[in-house]
Scaffold this motif. Structure first.
Motif, PDB file in Angstrom:
ATOM      1  N   ASN A 266       0.820  -1.224   0.000  1.00 56.66           N
ATOM      2  CA  ASN A 266       0.000   0.000   0.000  1.00 56.66           C
ATOM      3  C   ASN A 266       0.848   1.265   0.000  1.00 56.66           C
ATOM      4  O   ASN A 266       0.411   2.309   0.487  1.00 56.66           O
ATOM      5  CB  ASN A 266      -0.964  -0.002   1.201  1.00 56.66           C
ATOM      6  CG  ASN A 266      -0.221  -0.158   2.506  1.00 56.66           C
ATOM      7  OD1 ASN A 266       0.956   0.198   2.589  1.00 56.66           O
ATOM      8  ND2 ASN A 266      -0.879  -0.679   3.525  1.00 56.66           N
ATOM      9  N   ASP A 267       2.049   1.183  -0.552  1.00 55.25           N
ATOM     10  CA  ASP A 267       2.961   2.330  -0.582  1.00 55.25           C
ATOM     11  C   ASP A 267       2.470   3.333  -1.626  1.00 55.25           C
ATOM     12  O   ASP A 267       2.387   3.015  -2.820  1.00 55.25           O
ATOM     13  CB  ASP A 267       4.371   1.813  -0.929  1.00 55.25           C
ATOM     14  CG  ASP A 267       5.439   2.888  -0.785  1.00 55.25           C
ATOM     15  OD1 ASP A 267       5.124   4.067  -0.998  1.00 55.25           O
ATOM     16  OD2 ASP A 267       6.585   2.530  -0.469  1.00 55.25           O
ATOM     17  N   THR A 268       2.176   4.540  -1.177  1.00 52.14           N
ATOM     18  CA  THR A 268       1.626   5.527  -2.115  1.00 52.14           C
ATOM     19  C   THR A 268       2.710   6.177  -2.982  1.00 52.14           C
ATOM     20  O   THR A 268       2.408   6.909  -3.920  1.00 52.14           O
ATOM     21  CB  THR A 268       0.879   6.646  -1.356  1.00 52.14           C
ATOM     22  OG1 THR A 268       1.776   7.188  -0.374  1.00 52.14           O
ATOM     23  CG2 THR A 268      -0.365   6.114  -0.675  1.00 52.14           C
ATOM     24  N   HIS A 269       3.983   5.916  -2.642  1.00 42.97           N
ATOM     25  CA  HIS A 269       5.063   6.528  -3.435  1.00 42.97           C
ATOM     26  C   HIS A 269       5.391   5.728  -4.694  1.00 42.97           C
ATOM     27  O   HIS A 269       6.145   6.203  -5.534  1.00 42.97           O
ATOM     28  CB  HIS A 269       6.355   6.601  -2.608  1.00 42.97           C
ATOM     29  CG  HIS A 269       6.239   7.432  -1.373  1.00 42.97           C
ATOM     30  ND1 HIS A 269       5.936   8.774  -1.407  1.00 42.97           N
ATOM     31  CD2 HIS A 269       6.393   7.117  -0.071  1.00 42.97           C
ATOM     32  CE1 HIS A 269       5.909   9.244  -0.176  1.00 42.97           C
ATOM     33  NE2 HIS A 269       6.175   8.260   0.656  1.00 42.97           N
ATOM     34  N   THR A 273       1.805  -1.256  -6.718  1.00 42.01           N
ATOM     35  CA  THR A 273       1.918  -1.940  -5.425  1.00 42.01           C
ATOM     36  C   THR A 273       1.911  -3.450  -5.670  1.00 42.01           C
ATOM     37  O   THR A 273       1.449  -3.926  -6.712  1.00 42.01           O
ATOM     38  CB  THR A 273       0.749  -1.568  -4.493  1.00 42.01           C
ATOM     39  OG1 THR A 273      -0.462  -1.868  -5.168  1.00 42.01           O
ATOM     40  CG2 THR A 273       0.787  -0.095  -4.114  1.00 42.01           C
TER      41      THR A 273
END
Ligand code: ADP
Length: 488
Positions: A266-269, A273
């Motif tokens: 769930n890494d928004t960067h 994902t």
């Protein structure tokens, strides 16, 4: 029973960060909450920290005002670090400056660092002594030299009428000891008895870390292997004798990583994902990373480095090995900042190998996530590494760590030897000694393994499934606090 701990540090994510200490100090409160420990963090009120704290249009909550804290006007103001209590030492004369937490933008240390961090230590000892009746504590936990005087003040000059608390001194890196001239001793406001071998005196000057190590009930460092290594001169850097003399009062507790910040699911960067069950989705991240670094796209192995560019991190040996890395089909994307000589060496290598070596100089948190998500392997050739975080981020992201066998790197990566590979336990590659042949050989091993997709996928999966979250480490700190207070 709930334990109350005051944790004192010069950095804490998300307020201020220059290295791994900030990640740790920022993550500890949430890691300890499930174990019945309320950890209050005390950090200096740097401009960014004060700005983050001040609620729009509202007054700051002032816990205490000092007319003269080591010569400065200061206040202790309350806030929150995530869900947990935070106290900032708001002393504009000491901390309201442009530049970094320790020096100006040009990289020169502030000349009054002794006073700035003595003030932090004094305020911590005051809080530990019950300065603010509504905020009392059971344990004082100091991190690194910047907080080293906190246990020393508590021992030699406690708040009048208070009983010193049990204390922990955590060493995140023995290389940074906070050594200052003896001429500042009188200004510290310590009694003459503190000027001794078992006090703050160190080689004729003032040793902040040394003082904390002498005064604290227990010393911890951030991995079991580093706790052993610092008993030798190469790693102890002058303080090995003190470490040995403290015997079983020296412990190693490995850092965790914060899954709220570092989780590829769930890494928004990151562009795509993924989880251990969908590692193939990393390819999109690899393509994006190649483009971002101006690298030729390709299926061959893409190495990454995210590091301070220093001798400690073995970056000089990395520079030497780059022709070999490219020669055997590797590419490199590097993000770092540091020594000008290393920047020049890296830049020259990138000019020799356009499209194969891409460099970004500076500090970029979001990019560091994209690199872990898109790179195939992360190189960490540190000469010493108390714990190291980037190899753990690599594990969590399926970016296979290739590490020197030292400190926390030795404790967190399982080398892909034949037995470990056969057992499906291997998570990376280790090599001994930070030398050209050792690093070149490790890179060759990585490239050879990469060419065996089943073995490589197994390395990635095992790393992603290893648990380096704060669960176990939080428990270890909680157990230590309980041991010190005798409270169950
Ligand atoms: P150290 O604290 O010795 O620098 P660690 O591996 O313990 O080493 O922690 C370094 C932290 O700083 C990691 O979170 C890493 O991702 C981050 N980091 C280092 N250099 C950079 C950079 N140039 N840009 C972004 N993040 C960086």
């Amino acid at each position: 029973m709930m334990l109350r701990v005051l944790s004192v540090a010069s950095e804490a994510v998300p307020l201020v960060k220059t290295g791994g200490l900030a990640d740790v100090a920022g993550a500890l409160p949430a890691a300890l909450a499930p174990h019945g420990v309320e950890l209050t963090t005390l950090v200096p009120g740097y401009p960014a920290a004060m700005k983050a704290l001040k609620p729009k249009g509202k007054q700051l909550r002032v816990l205490h005002s000092y007319d003269d804290l080591l010569g400065a006007k200061a206040r202790l103001v309350a806030g929150k670090l995530g869900e947990q209590p935070l106290i900032l030492l708001d002393a504009p004369g000491l901390f309201a400056r442009d530049g970094g937490p320790y020096g100006d933008a040009a990289g020169n240390d502030w000349s009054d660092n002794w006073r700035r961090f003595a003030a932090l230590g004094r305020a911590a000892a005051d809080l530990a002594g019950g300065l603010v009746p509504a905020r009392t504590f059971d344990v004082l936990h100091a991190h690194d030299w910047q907080a080293g005087l906190a246990p020393a003040y508590m021992r030699f000059a406690p708040l009048p009428g208070s009983t010193p608390l049990p204390s922990v001194m955590t060493i995140h890196n023995m290389a940074f000891q906070g050594f200052f001239g003896h001429e500042h001793f009188l200004a510290l406001g310590l009694p003459r008895t503190a000027w001794s071998m078992t006090g703050v005196e160190y080689h004729g000057g003032i040793g902040f870390l040394k003082a904390g190590m002498e005064a604290a009930s227990v010393i911890t460092t951030v991995s079991p292997t580093y706790a052993k290594e610092i008993r030798s001169p190469d790693f102890g850097m002058g303080l090995e004798g003190l470490i040995i003399s403290r015997g079983d009062r020296v412990r190693g507790i490995v850092n965790g990583i914060d899954p709220a910040d570092w989780n590829p699911a769930n890494d928004t960067h990151i562009p795509a994902t993924y989880t251990a069950g969908s590692i193939a989705r990393r390819t999109a991240n690899k393509r994006a990373l190649e483009a971002e670094f101006g690298l030729e796209p390709g299926d061959g192995p893409l190495f990454i480095v995210v590091s301070r560019l220093t001798w400690q991190k073995g970056m000089d040996v990395l520079v030497e090995v780059l022709d070999h890395l490219v020669g055997i089909g590797g590419r490199l994307a590097l993000l770092g900042s540091g020594d000008a000589g290393l920047v020049a060496g890296l830049t020259a290598a990138a000019m020799r190998h356009p499209g194969r070596i891409g460099l970004k100089f500076g500090y970029d948190e979001a990019l560091s996530h994209r690199m872990q998500a898109g790179g195939d392997a992360i190189l960490v050739p540190s000469r010493f590494e108390p714990c190291g975080l980037t190899q753990m981020y690599g594990l969590a992201y399926g970016c296979v760590p290739v590490v020197a066998r030292t400190g926390g790197l030795a404790d967190t990566v399982i080398d892909a030897n034949l037995a470990a590979l056969a057992a499906g336990a291997a998570t990376g590659i280790q090599f001994s000694g930070v030398t050209y042949p050792a690093l070149a050989d490790a890179i060759s091993r990585a490239v050879a393994l990469y060419q065996q997709p089943v073995a490589w996928r197994s390395l990635q999966r095992s790393g992603m499934q290893a648990d380096f979250s704060w669960g176990q480490s939080g428990r270890a700190y909680a157990d230590l606090y309980r041991e010190l207070t005798g409270k169950a």
